[in-house]
Design a protein around this motif. Sequence first.
Motif, short mmCIF file in Angstrom:
data_model
loop_
_atom_site.label_atom_id
_atom_site.label_comp_id
_atom_site.label_asym_id
_atom_site.label_seq_id
_atom_site.Cartn_x
_atom_site.Cartn_y
_atom_site.Cartn_z
N THR A 55 -1.08 -10.79 -3.41
CA THR A 55 -1.69 -9.45 -3.53
C THR A 55 -3.18 -9.58 -3.79
O THR A 55 -4.00 -8.88 -3.19
CB THR A 55 -1.01 -8.67 -4.68
N GLU A 56 -3.55 -10.50 -4.70
CA GLU A 56 -4.96 -10.69 -5.03
C GLU A 56 -5.74 -11.27 -3.84
O GLU A 56 -6.87 -10.87 -3.58
CB GLU A 56 -5.11 -11.61 -6.26
N VAL A 57 -5.11 -12.20 -3.14
CA VAL A 57 -5.79 -12.81 -1.98
C VAL A 57 -6.11 -11.73 -0.94
O VAL A 57 -7.24 -11.62 -0.45
CB VAL A 57 -4.93 -13.94 -1.35
N ARG A 58 -5.11 -10.91 -0.65
CA ARG A 58 -5.32 -9.87 0.39
C ARG A 58 -6.32 -8.82 -0.06
O ARG A 58 -7.04 -8.27 0.76
CB ARG A 58 -3.98 -9.21 0.73
N LYS A 59 -6.34 -8.58 -1.37
CA LYS A 59 -7.27 -7.58 -1.91
C LYS A 59 -8.72 -8.06 -1.79
O LYS A 59 -9.63 -7.26 -1.59
CB LYS A 59 -6.91 -7.34 -3.38
#
Length: 311
Positions: free
Chosen positions: A194-198
């Motif tokens: 989730t953090e990577v895509r954000k």
Amino acid sequence: MGTEPKTLQEAIVYFSDPDNCLNYVVAKRWPNGVTCPTCGSTEVRFIPTRRLWECKAKHAKKQFSAKIGTVLEDSPIGLDKWLMTMWMVANCKNGVSSYEISRDCGVTQRTAWFMLHRVRDAMQERFSGKLSGEVEVDETFIGGKARNMHVGKRMRRITGTGGKDKTAVIGIVERGGKVRTAVVPNRKKSALQTEVRKHVEAGSALYSDALQSYNGLAGEYAHQVIDHAVAYVDGAVHTNTLENFWSLLKRGISGTYVSVEPFHLFRYLDEQAFRYNNRKATDAERFSATVEGIIGRRLTYEQVTGKLHAE
Ligand SMILES: [Zn+2]
């Protein structure tokens, strides 16, 4: 007024003059002239004896200070102490403890602690856009001194999976650019991806270690893995930029702050990320960016201590 300070020593001299403090903040707060925070009018009168302004329009809250609408609002602490604290936090590589601020500025440790959290809030990056190019992602655990803590404090600690009394943190850095960090509930796939895509633009080159949680990102990123059981560097495939950031962060936390509760950890991350992201700036520029960060933000004691978060 003189020229603006470039070194700690010059800052101490410069900000010992309350007019210099006020003018410095006003120039940032109202670059186009002082306006009333209630009605927006420019018809305001300065009251030199009180270092306040008074709006000429007829409404409540006619008088206001330069602290209004900033993280310093409602603080009885003088601008001189605030500005010196900001100078030190902006420019001390490993951070400054509330004990040091307490001694250096002549405030109580409790007050200094609160001041530091407000300064960190000012340093929090307002994310704009995503990281791109060559990007490294990595996670680490922070903390783990719960055994030495008071029972009440220990109860409040987050218990994530992985390190029992440690807090999981993800870091994402664009090589040659900025780092972003976040406290994550665990090191599972959904939390990390989730953090990577954000934060990372699709199509970027992404480098991580061999943690299974990163599996499945290859569709969106040019994802390459370095298996730390085998090697730490394989050409461009490594996470050394983040390793360096983690060591800076941990030096600050264990050396300067001794122990950090998980609830406050993100603020220390923000502080270290701010210095890292402004590493090419001069001391005066980092200080200036910090003062600009106080504008348009509010942080109450309840927000800092988490009283409003006790849901
Ligand atoms: Zn007004």
